[in-house]
Design an enzyme around this catalytic site. Structure first.
Site, PDB file in Angstrom:
ATOM      1  CG  HIS B 521      77.662  41.987  40.794  1.00 30.09           C
ATOM      2  ND1 HIS B 521      76.703  41.526  41.664  1.00 30.09           N
ATOM      3  CD2 HIS B 521      77.158  41.788  39.555  1.00 30.09           C
ATOM      4  CE1 HIS B 521      75.674  41.066  40.977  1.00 30.09           C
ATOM      5  NE2 HIS B 521      75.922  41.204  39.694  1.00 30.09           N
ATOM      6  CG  LEU B 522      84.818  41.649  39.289  1.00 34.98           C
ATOM      7  CD1 LEU B 522      85.497  41.106  38.041  1.00 34.98           C
ATOM      8  CD2 LEU B 522      85.606  41.250  40.512  1.00 34.98           C
TER       9      LEU B 522
END
Lengths: 229, 592
Positions: B521-522
């Site tokens: 989850h960037l």
């Protein structure tokens, strides 16, 4: 056990081998008096490397009262087969320079070496280090001495010149676990020994009836080829 | 000399969730759409064929479905004065590759968003005062509200076939004592499917949390709890908890993916074309750099191909969107020294803590039973659901047992002090594997002035172009938050009555560890907002500078969320597509 297809096919192989030995011997194969098995014919590893790998695997996951260890589960063969994959050649990794191998560990792998390099250089260094300190190569030590040597590799107390001992050890241990716990299609986990040890059902892949039940899962593991443990 | 293709109305770069949603919406509007995906064609058959896909070594260990780093990766450094080095092996995050992108190998946790997180800066300043945010923290508002996005959350859930328990629908509480989340915002409709069954480990977590006065709820899961047909006519089968979700292709058509839930419908459209192994090098701009003329890509044979188009959608993975903008000269690159420029600004991640609880033989967690989106969670410490004043940090964290199918090579945790090999290790894995419960505090990650994305000065991809450089490290606020969350979660874990606990939490002084998986989850780098001085794209995900370029994806998030990002990515993409269909096509130009 008699229902185990791997057991019966292995027995068949041994029967076949016994018949075939004279022909192989005539062709120049070693006639040691033992039937040759796949374990004796690594593709990547040399005879001395193979002896190290088998001995180390037998200490990292030993055969004991709980059941077979890495050696019995075919882990050395698994690692030999992995050496022929793109992974072992570093082809899954970004391998353009410049390389900064002394970078902080949080930045990950920064060496030029591939897994094949790590094994080739690492086993030679490991046997060299053991020879210096114990007068014998690793495979010829007794199990207690072997454990002490492996601890020196793991902690990095042993210094190798071309590949850090701790990195070599970590790769070896990682691959030994992979060979013990991956599907037998990859050459290890013979007889589903790894899965039976911990209660992993392998490729069963349907647990609708068990999700909400606080009980031990009763069915034995099954492999991709349908082999049951 | 590049081969020149016929002009199309829309070219889409990257075919994951955002690309698939845009392709569906824009072909429905009558536009001709060409989607370019740099990875291979992938689908349930053959990539998820039973039983071949049930192979941990090939999929999660040798990383079959993830980005091929040998051709392109990122570089990473912790601070402005450091030299970045390449992310040579996959570790902390696992971007996708091929048709479906990360949407093919994801788990399936399908959240909306906590409304507070869409206006995070305003909310904190209103409740705690302007001085509460630490120096250098650059969180800001998305520029869009929950109410504006609600219809799109609702529709995305129908497309994904999401299973869950609503708390309230149209203002009526329907989920009290049934597994609804009292902190969840109101909904226009219930979930399309009821929540999945609750594994033993999740039940135990929920019971312990309730005993402590918290509010356990069913995780919303895009793993179907029953047979389902979505609005596009695509069908899903009931999830059987096989445990092969994250890192795998679902063999059972139970986990939502672009491949299962959208592509079969798109394939019926003569307006749609999908080209695989088409690696986009750049967006081509007009001479005045105010419009895009199309994109240039390298095809499977290595030919350079120009694809002219009236609209360009950048829907690759988060950091690829940012890199393409930087390589193409769209917008001004962000400069952390001056704070000027927007592309690369506000790069943020996730701030996780994990606890493993080890039980004696009478508790059967059976961790191989799993579904990627399934679980029991609490939101009592998420978003701003508690008073941050005395806590003294910014950010929140849901906590959960999300038993997604623990595999033996990657997944056997052991109590502290157990050796990593030998008979003692063997004894321990035999004793604990089926009796271990894993839980996470899935913390939000704030954005800071000096966590950002830029082009690397040294390292290049297989096409000779600069890699993207991440500058990222944990700040004092992050460590304080995650340690607070770990302590709250430790109390829940203790209440479950384990023999032993192992807590994985960052310490003060710890640096970002690129080798240890956290989440994929960037966020940020091409963030949306109401002010063009502090955002790269407007509230409709349209480039402020090049009006026919739209950039959906988590690259638009100004900071990381407590929840998993896919649900918000999908809703924002539908929101953007609606603006294109209803406003942009009639009058191409800036929408804000």
């Amino acid at each position: 056990m008699p229902d185990d297809p791997s057991f019966t096919s292995r027995r068949r192989f041994l029967q076949w081998s016994a018949v075939a030995v004279p022909a192989l011997a005539a062709a120049g194969a070693p006639a040691s008096g033992q039937a040759p098995s796949a374990d004796d014919r690594p593709t990547f590893f040399s005879a001395s490397e193979w002896a190290f790998l088998r001995a180390a695997a037998a200490r990292l996951i030993p055969a004991d009262a709980l059941g077979p260890g890495a050696l019995e589960a075919g882990v050395p063969e698994f690692i030999d087969r992995q050496m022929a994959t793109p992974w072992a050649e570093g082809r899954l990794w970004y391998m353009q320079g410049p390389f900064v191998p002394d970078a902080p560990p949080t930045l990950g792998w920064q060496m030029r070496l591939t897994p094949r390099d790590v094994y080739r250089l690492g086993i030679a260094a490991a046997d060299g280090w053991t020879q210096d300190r114990h007068g014998r190569v690793f495979a010829e030590l007794d199990p207690a001495a072997q454990d002490g040597v492996l601890q020196a590799f793991e902690s990095g107390k042993a210094r190798f010149e071309q590949v850090p001992a701790a990195i070599f050890f970590a790769m070896l241990l990682g691959n030994v676990r992979e060979g013990f716990f991956s599907d037998p299609v990859h050459g290890g986990n013979r007889g589903l020994a790894g899965w039976k040890l911990i209660g992993f059902p392998g490729a069963r892949a349907d647990f609708m009836d068990w999700v909400e039940r606080d009980v031990a899962y009763p069915l034995p593991p099954v492999s991709l080829s349908g082999q049951r443990g | 000399m590049a081969t020149r293709m016929n002009k199309t109305d829309v070219v889409i770069v990257g075919f994951g969730w955002a690309g698939a949603i845009m392709a569906k919406e824009l072909t429905e509007a009558g536009l001709r759409v060409v989607a370019l995906e740099r990875g291979p064609a992938r689908d349930t058959q053959p990539d998820g064929a039973y039983p071949k896909v049930l192979d941990e070594l090939t999929y999660n260990i040798r990383k079959k479905l993830f980005q091929d780093l040998s051709r392109e990766t990122v570089t990473i450094r912790h601070g402005l004065d450091d030299t970045a080095l390449p992310y040579r092996q996959l570790g902390a995050f696992l971007p996708g590759d091929g048709v479906g992108g990360a949407g093919l190998h994801w788990s399936g946790v399908h959240f909306r968003v906590d409304p507070v997180e869409l206006r995070l800066r305003s909310h904190y300043e209103e409740r705690y005062g302007k001085g509460f945010l630490p120096d250098g923290m650059t969180i800001q508002d998305f520029g869009v509200s929950y109410e504006e996005l609600e219809p799109h959350f609702d529709f995305a859930e129908k497309v994904f076939g999401t299973s869950g328990t609503a708390w309230s629908v149209k203002g009526q509480v329907v989920g009290a004592d049934k597994g609804g989340n009292p902190f969840a915002p109101d909904r226009s409709n219930d979930f399309p499917l009821p929540a999945q069954m609750r594994p033993i480990s999740a039940q135990r977590f929920g019971k312990a949390a309730a005993e402590l006065g918290y509010h356990p709820y069913d995780l919303p899961s895009a793993n179907a709890s029953g047979p389902y047909s979505n609005p596009y006519g695509c069908q899903m089968g009931p999830c059987n908890f096989c445990g092969y979700c994250s890192g795998y292709v679902c063999y059972n058509y139970s986990k939502a993916s672009p491949n299962v839930n959208i592509l079969p419908a798109l394939r019926q459209s003569p307006l749609f074309a999908l080209r695989t192994q088409a690696h986009v090098l750049q967006v081509d701009l007009s001479a005045d750099r105010r419009t895009a003329t199309g994109v240039t890509y390298v095809d499977a044979q290595g030919r350079e191909v120009a694809q002219p188009a009236d609209i360009v959608i950048l829907s690759a993975f988060q950091f690829h969107n940012v890199r393409l903008m930087l390589l193409s000269g769209i917008g001004e690159p962000y400069d952390p020294a001056s704070g000027q420029g927007t592309v690369g600004r506000n790069f943020a991640y996730q701030n996780m803590a994990t606890i493993k609880a080890f039980f004696s033989g009478e508790v059967h967690a059976n961790p191989f039973i799993g579904a990627g989106g399934n679980g029991i969670a609490i939101d009592d410490f998420n978003a701003d659901n508690f008073d941050h004043g005395p806590a003294g940090f910014v950010g929140g964290s849901p906590m959960w047992v999300n038993q997604a199918g623990v595999k033996p090579i990657s997944g056997i945790a052991l109590p502290e002090g157990v050796p990593g090999w030998g008979s003692a290790w063997k004894q321990a894995v035999a004793e604990y594997y089926t009796h271990t419960v894993s839980m996470d505090a899935h913390g939000a990650h704030m954005s800071y002035r000096d966590n950002y994305l830029s082009l690397d000065p040294t390292y290049r991809d297989a096409y000779g172009r600069p890699l993207l450089r991440m500058t990222l490290d944990w700040k004092d606020n992050d460590i304080r938050m995650t340690r607070f969350m770990a302590e709250k979660m430790r109390a829940v874990a203790q209440a479950m009555g384990p023999k032993a606990l192992r807590v994985y939490v960052k310490n003060f002084g710890d640096h970002f560890d690129t080798t240890s998986y956290q989440t994929t989850h960037l966020n940020g780098g091409a963030i949306m907002g109401a002010d063009r001085r502090t955002s790269a794209i407007n509230r409709y995900l349209q480039s402020w500078d090049v009006h026919n370029v739209f950039v959906p994806g988590a690259s638009a998030f100004p900071q990381g969320l407590g929840y998993n990002p896919t649900g918000l990515v999908a809703a924002l993409t539908y929101w953007s597509a609606k603006a294109i269909r209803e406003r942009y096509l009639a009058k191409p130009g800036p929408l804000a």
